[in-house]
Design a protein around this motif. Sequence first.
Motif, PDB file in Angstrom:
ATOM      1  N   VAL A 167      39.878   9.762  41.197  1.00 14.34           N
ATOM      2  CA  VAL A 167      41.242   9.527  40.719  1.00 14.34           C
ATOM      3  C   VAL A 167      41.458   8.033  40.495  1.00 14.34           C
ATOM      4  O   VAL A 167      42.049   7.626  39.487  1.00 14.34           O
ATOM      5  CB  VAL A 167      42.273  10.109  41.705  1.00 14.34           C
ATOM      6  CG1 VAL A 167      43.694   9.815  41.238  1.00 14.34           C
ATOM      7  CG2 VAL A 167      42.075  11.612  41.860  1.00 14.34           C
ATOM      8  N   GLU A 168      40.972   7.205  41.414  1.00 11.29           N
ATOM      9  CA  GLU A 168      41.067   5.756  41.207  1.00 11.29           C
ATOM     10  C   GLU A 168      40.329   5.350  39.942  1.00 11.29           C
ATOM     11  O   GLU A 168      40.806   4.509  39.159  1.00 11.29           O
ATOM     12  CB  GLU A 168      40.499   5.008  42.408  1.00 11.29           C
ATOM     13  CG  GLU A 168      40.575   3.489  42.229  1.00 11.29           C
ATOM     14  CD  GLU A 168      40.041   2.699  43.416  1.00 11.29           C
ATOM     15  OE1 GLU A 168      39.879   1.466  43.277  1.00 11.29           O
ATOM     16  OE2 GLU A 168      39.773   3.318  44.472  1.00 11.29           O
ATOM     17  N   ASP A 169      39.166   5.935  39.727  1.00  7.42           N
ATOM     18  CA  ASP A 169      38.374   5.630  38.535  1.00  7.42           C
ATOM     19  C   ASP A 169      39.148   5.963  37.260  1.00  7.42           C
ATOM     20  O   ASP A 169      39.146   5.189  36.300  1.00  7.42           O
ATOM     21  CB  ASP A 169      37.081   6.433  38.584  1.00  7.42           C
ATOM     22  CG  ASP A 169      36.175   6.162  37.396  1.00  7.42           C
ATOM     23  OD1 ASP A 169      35.754   5.008  37.227  1.00  7.42           O
ATOM     24  OD2 ASP A 169      35.910   7.100  36.627  1.00  7.42           O
ATOM     25  N   ALA A 170      39.832   7.096  37.253  1.00  8.88           N
ATOM     26  CA  ALA A 170      40.558   7.537  36.061  1.00  8.88           C
ATOM     27  C   ALA A 170      41.851   6.769  35.835  1.00  8.88           C
ATOM     28  O   ALA A 170      42.362   6.737  34.712  1.00  8.88           O
ATOM     29  CB  ALA A 170      40.872   9.034  36.165  1.00  8.88           C
ATOM     30  N   MET A 171      42.384   6.147  36.874  1.00 11.01           N
ATOM     31  CA  MET A 171      43.665   5.444  36.755  1.00 11.01           C
ATOM     32  C   MET A 171      43.529   3.930  36.715  1.00 11.01           C
ATOM     33  O   MET A 171      44.377   3.238  36.145  1.00 11.01           O
ATOM     34  CB  MET A 171      44.573   5.824  37.937  1.00 11.01           C
ATOM     35  CG  MET A 171      45.020   7.260  37.934  1.00 11.01           C
ATOM     36  SD  MET A 171      46.152   7.599  39.319  1.00 11.01           S
ATOM     37  CE  MET A 171      46.579   9.315  38.969  1.00 11.01           C
ATOM     38  N   GLY A 172      42.476   3.405  37.323  1.00 15.55           N
ATOM     39  CA  GLY A 172      42.403   1.975  37.567  1.00 15.55           C
ATOM     40  C   GLY A 172      42.938   1.699  38.963  1.00 15.55           C
ATOM     41  O   GLY A 172      43.799   2.426  39.472  1.00 15.55           O
TER      42      GLY A 172
END
Length: 272
Positions: free
Chosen positions: A102-107
Amino acid sequence: MVMPIYDDAPLRYLRRPIVNWTLIALNVIVFLIVQSEVFGDPLTVIRGFAIIPRVLFGEAELADWIVGPPAAATLVTALFFHSSLMHLGSNMLFLYVFGDNVEDAMGSLHYLLFYLSCGIASGVFYIYATPHSITPLVGASGAISGVCAAFLLLHPRATVAGIFPPLSLALAPIWLGAWLSGMRLKSILGLRAPLFSFVASGWLFVGAWILMQLINASMGEGGAIAWMAHVGGIAAGLVLTPLFKRRRHRLFDRGGPISSSARPQDAGEDSP
């Protein structure tokens, strides 16, 4: 409860999910400090930083000897306190498995804001669902429920491996006995030894988990788990994920091959 142990969704933009690792570390550090009793009785310390609906609504006050932040701030502080090692361990496992994707997809920055927003929303949902409760609410599960909802929207086609701890514990003696006798059991009842894990698609694993939260909340199940807080976190995650994700990251795994401009980069370099 079914627990995830890993997923195969790749990191497309980040080399290191720094914020997710930091959140896990903060939760562990806070737990160790509280349990060390350096600040007094752990239950008393936790109560000061917990969400208590009647206190937030001004219907009750904490005892004079309980130290804590202003009542409104507990919507955030409660996210970093846990009542037991099992409580902490199960929450951090979910966060470790799903949070990095999720961090990867959001920044990183958007992910931090998303995580805190889901946690606050879960607390608000809980206090309005149980306005007269004096039971302290702590734990990261509301925010993590939002993370699970985000994973469902972002990576429904990913493969998730999970375990059912009571079944794993029940089958472990069988596997151990076979191993000591020279047999090498690769699986029992279709579950992969030695953890007796199973695999499912992301939409099935997380979708089934979300369904269980909704069922328990609708049945008014109480006990040690605040199901309504989970529901609030899930709702926030479903609403906020499209707003916080990177523009070039499509929902439902609909993205094509990663272009050169979307290669993994350090957290300090990422842009939503």
